[in-house]
Design an enzyme around this catalytic site. Structure first.
Site, PDB file in Angstrom:
ATOM      1  N   ARG A 113       0.837  -1.210   0.000  1.00 41.49           N
ATOM      2  CA  ARG A 113       0.000   0.000   0.000  1.00 41.49           C
ATOM      3  C   ARG A 113       0.875   1.265   0.000  1.00 41.49           C
ATOM      4  O   ARG A 113       0.470   2.291  -0.539  1.00 41.49           O
ATOM      5  CB  ARG A 113      -1.010   0.002   1.145  1.00 41.49           C
ATOM      6  N   GLU A 146      -9.899   5.496   7.026  1.00 41.71           N
ATOM      7  CA  GLU A 146      -8.475   5.811   6.999  1.00 41.71           C
ATOM      8  C   GLU A 146      -8.114   7.144   6.341  1.00 41.71           C
ATOM      9  O   GLU A 146      -7.179   7.814   6.794  1.00 41.71           O
ATOM     10  CB  GLU A 146      -7.715   4.672   6.298  1.00 41.71           C
TER      11      GLU A 146
HETATM   12  N1  LUZ Z   1      -5.555  -4.730   5.491  1.00 43.67           N
HETATM   13  C1  LUZ Z   1      -5.296  -5.576   4.494  1.00 43.67           C
HETATM   14  C2  LUZ Z   1      -5.683  -3.415   5.286  1.00 43.67           C
HETATM   15  O1  LUZ Z   1      -5.164  -6.769   4.740  1.00 43.67           O
HETATM   16  N2  LUZ Z   1      -5.197  -5.105   3.246  1.00 43.67           N
HETATM   17  C3  LUZ Z   1      -5.319  -3.801   2.943  1.00 43.67           C
HETATM   18  O2  LUZ Z   1      -5.224  -3.417   1.792  1.00 43.67           O
HETATM   19  C4  LUZ Z   1      -5.558  -2.907   4.004  1.00 43.67           C
HETATM   20  N3  LUZ Z   1      -5.655  -1.608   3.786  1.00 43.67           N
HETATM   21  C5  LUZ Z   1      -5.852  -0.806   4.801  1.00 43.67           C
HETATM   22  C6  LUZ Z   1      -5.970  -1.314   6.072  1.00 43.67           C
HETATM   23  N4  LUZ Z   1      -5.895  -2.598   6.312  1.00 43.67           N
HETATM   24 MO1  MOS Z   2      -6.847  -1.230   9.364  1.00 41.35          MO
HETATM   25  S1  MOS Z   2      -5.046  -0.319   9.282  1.00 41.35           S
HETATM   26  O1  MOS Z   2      -7.854  -0.789   8.224  1.00 41.35           O
HETATM   27  O2  MOS Z   2      -7.007  -2.490  10.347  1.00 41.35           O
END
Ligand code: LUZ
Ligand code: MOS
Length: 765
Positions: free
Chosen positions: A304, A706
């Site tokens: 990400r 987020e």
């Molecule tokens: N968790 C995940 C996340 O497993 N994949 C993601 O793309 C993600 N993005 C934001 C927060 N948690």
């Molecule tokens: Mo999250 S960082 O979307 O658990």
């Protein structure tokens, strides 16, 4: 519709893990943790602790009936240390005792023989030694290597951002009960009930069907319980499974801070190239991610970072590379933004470096390079329904950027000790799990014969208001009052194979599944009404619990309709499955269409810096945010304010300090400071950008979890702007958080500020 929980919260009626009535026979667990950050585990001496009052049993890796492994992406993380220890705070043994106090007391009687090994805490050192969690990843667009020679200006630099403690109000914990036929039921404070179920089954060597995980709500998660609730759930379950008694394990605050992973610190090298018109032609970055001692979610976080490395800008030539570096710190993990903020901080640093050197305002470069409709991201998805420019221009008009700038400049001319700073922070955040298969959800909806409704999904309520949104979707779709709806606990036996509540996608995924289930039930009931009351299906609807035929009240309402459907043996239950359409991504070519949509916005941060003390206060945070068509403006506003303030904390005051032994020094709220009522901006304005929303968002209402955190990045650059007003020739290194100490060190020539800090701390001492 108001958030369903606050009344119960302030009355103390909401049930968290620690409010669950304790069952007779419950044993309390405490975890013996590695006192060293790296070493060979030769022996664990338990005999003294075994004799301690109230101690029932002490478990080690040898007691694990299945596989001692809880790694989610890479199988590199034992539940209990075996052979080696890799970080301070790593669980080594589990004490089960009659009381919590007795369990804690017994920990002090345990000793471990550990032969120390070299400790790495710096990701660049780890990379140099080849200590990588996964092979490096590179996202590429255009031909950056060829374009540098055409750039009028090229700037290089380094940027560092620190970690961040989640500091959920409710610490990690779980309560496990043995069930008949050798199973375990776990009440867990987790964002990922299925992860707890899957890993516990694996550790115990039994089927997932033997494990039930139930979650009523969390006192906050912020990513810290996406993956890392598993350890405590599995440990409590191990205890319950082995001794066949209920086992409760709740970490105290300092244990939680010591033992759990945090936001990943990053250290990065950037290079940016611009033409004479300040268009960014090329951008190159190498990210060094401090992953800690095991993979946990680090590879996904790393990915990400690459997705968001260019923030809200279109850059035609991009080469961004990221290394996930293994160090001897607790495995770092998901934290609101999930690597995106770390990438965006570097992009903004590069722009500010260019602006400072060229003597232009950073906003000149930012505005000129903002994404426009159908511009490509490095991963080849086009920016569709792009609101980057709209958010920017709306903010500039609404808050009058030139006037704000002028006010700051005038103030700075008139004041010597106090200096103001201003920054503009555009954001762009992609919504969806970047791992496409995770973008699925299910909802199980029961209509009871009295017309009341129970909804189960995979969504975990952690304060963000997802249960309220799901109740809203159900009520609206069925045409009934929200008071008839109960959103049930999140339970793996009712809704299986769930993705964690994460990635800002929980309301979208689970809300869409709820909507589908309720649409199916509504249609079934209306078909029944057609037969029962000889009505025309066309134009038939339920509104405010009344059945309307072409707008005219029919001879039946919600309660009567449900009851008559039951007596005619029509099913009042529906199970729906939603999978985000259209998305795909190839992790080999790093190309595809990974996100359902993007969220945009712009924030202005103004700060006043006390140049004698290095302390600062934020005068105002002004935000224009792309909510789409907000389905619940009160909840969404809360998410924006909370997220932005959490981001400000990350960038300014929250400083994690580990020493070279890998010991966390900022290990309590005494030394780790988060924003409170006194340090938040004196005013926060949030303007709802008017847009039609997005069809892949629930009720066209865009994800809000987020994205707002990244507005906080503007806080760093506002303070930096104030520093440069006091000391124009000085260029601070790009290093966040910019704590008051660091601000002070940057305000004066080397030596002067150190002396002030030394004097100040000796006075305090
Ligand atoms: N968790 C995940 C996340 O497993 N994949 C993601 O793309 C993600 N993005 C934001 C927060 N948690
Ligand atoms: Mo999250 S960082 O979307 O658990």
């Amino acid at each position: 519709m108001n958030h369903l929980d606050p009344v119960r919260h302030v009355r103390g009626e909401s049930q968290y893990l620690d409010d669950v009535p304790v069952q007779q026979g419950t044993l309390y667990a405490a975890v013996f943790e590695s006192p060293l950050a790296h070493g060979v585990l030769r022996a664990i001496h338990l005999s003294e602790a075994r004799q301690a009052p109230g101690v029932f049993r002490i478990l080690t890796a040898a007691d694990i009936p299945g596989e001692n492994q809880i790694g989610g992406i890479v199988p590199d993380e034992p539940l209990l240390a075996e052979g080696h220890v890799h970080f301070r705070g790593q669980p080594v043994a589990l004490v089960l005792a009659d009381t919590e106090h007795q369990a804690q007391a017994a920990l002090r009687l345990i000793r471990a023989d550990i032969d120390p090994l070299p400790i790495i805490t710096d990701p660049r050192v780890a990379a140099a030694q080849g200590e990588l969690i996964v092979p490096p990843r590179t996202f590429r667009l255009g031909d950056p290597d060829a374009i540098w020679s055409q750039c009028a200006h090229i700037f290089e630099g380094e940027a560092e951002s620190g970690g961040q403690e989640h500091l959920y109000i409710e610490t990690q914990g779980a309560y496990a009960f043995p069930t008949e036929m050798g199973g375990v039921r776990i009440i867990s404070s987790t964002q990922g009930p299925t992860a707890v179920q899957r890993h516990t089954a694996h550790v115990l060597g039994i089927g997932m069907h033997q494990i039930e995980v139930d979650v009523t709500r969390l006192g906050g998660g912020f990513g810290g319980k996406e993956d890392q609730a598993t350890t405590w759930g599995a440990l409590a379950a191990l205890g319950a499974f082995v001794v066949r008694r209920p086992v409760k394990l709740v970490l105290d605050r300092m244990a939680d801070m010591r033992m759990t992973g945090k936001r990943h610190p990053y250290s990065s090298d950037f290079r940016i190239g611009l033409d004479e018109n300040l268009r960014i032609l090329a951008y190159e970055v190498t990210f060094y991610q401090n992953a800690g001692a095991a993979a946990d979610l680090s590879p996904a976080v790393l990915e990400r970072t690459l997705f968001h490395a260019t923030n809200a800008y279109f850059i035609p030539n991009v080469k961004v590379t990221a290394y996930s570096c293994r160090t001897n710190l607790p495995p770092n993990t998901a934290f609101r933004g999930f690597g995106g903020p770390q990438g965006m901080f570097v992009m903004e640093s590069a722009i500010v470096k260019a602006a400072e050197t060229l003597g232009v305002s950073p906003s000149e470069i930012q505005r000129r390079n903002l994404l426009r409709e159908n511009d490509l991201f490095s991963y080849r998805q086009p920016a569709e329904m792009c609101n980057a420019g709209l958010a920017w221009d709306t903010a500039a008009n609404l808050y009058d950027l030139p006037k704000l700038r002028q006010e700051v400049d005038v103030f700075n001319q008139q004041n010597e000790q106090l200096k103001k700073g201003l920054s503009v922070m555009p954001i762009c955040f992609g919504i969806s799990f970047t791992k496409t298969p995770m973008n699925q959800a299910r909802a199980l909806v029961h209509i009871y014969t009295d017309g009341s409704v129970g909804v189960s999904t995979g969504a975990v309520e952690m304060g963000q208001g997802v249960n309220t949104k799901i109740a809203q979707v159900a009520a609206q779709t069925l045409g009934i009052s929200p008071s008839r709806i109960k959103v049930e606990s999140t339970n793996t036996t009712r809704v299986a194979n769930t993705s964690p509540s994460a990635a800002s996608a929980t309301a979208d995924l689970n809300g869409k599944a709820t909507q589908m289930a309720c649409e199916a039930l509504r249609e079934r009931l209306l078909r029944h009404a057609v037969l029962e009351y000889t009505l025309n299906y066309e134009g038939l609807e339920i509104r405010d619990e009344q059945v309307l035929a072409a707008g005219v009240p029919a001879d039946t309402n919600w309660e009567k309709l449900v009851s008559s459907a039951y007596w005619k043996r029509v099913s009042l239950t529906e199970n729906a499955h939603y999978a985000t359409p259209d998305i795909h991504f190839d992790p080999v070519t790093n190309q595809g269409y990974p996100f359902a949509y993007h969220v945009y916005g712009t924030a202005y941060t103004t700060v006043t810096l006390d140049c004698l003390r290095g302390t600062y206060t934020f005068d105002a945070l002004r935000i224009v945010h792309d909510f789409g068509e907000s389905m619940n403006p009160a909840i969404d506003l809360g998410q924006i304010e909370g997220g932005a303030v959490q981001g400000i904390g990350w960038m300014t005051m929250e400083e994690l300090i580990y020493n070279e032994e890998g010991r966390l020094l900022s290990n309590s709220l005494n030394s780790y400071k988060i924003p409170d009522l006194y340090s938040v901006p004196q005013r926060i304005d949030v303007h709802f950008l008017e847009t039609p929303g997005h069809p892949r968002a629930i009720l066209r209402s865009k994800a809000v979890g987020e994205p707002p955190l990244m507005y906080g990045i503007g806080a760093y650059f506002a303070v930096r702007d104030a520093i440069s007003a006091f000391r124009p020739a000085h260029r601070p290194t790009f290093s966040a958080p910019i704590t008051p100490e660091k601000a002070l060190l940057n305000l004066y020539p080397s030596g002067v500020a150190e002396e002030v800090v030394r004097l100040a701390s000796s006075t305090v001492a």
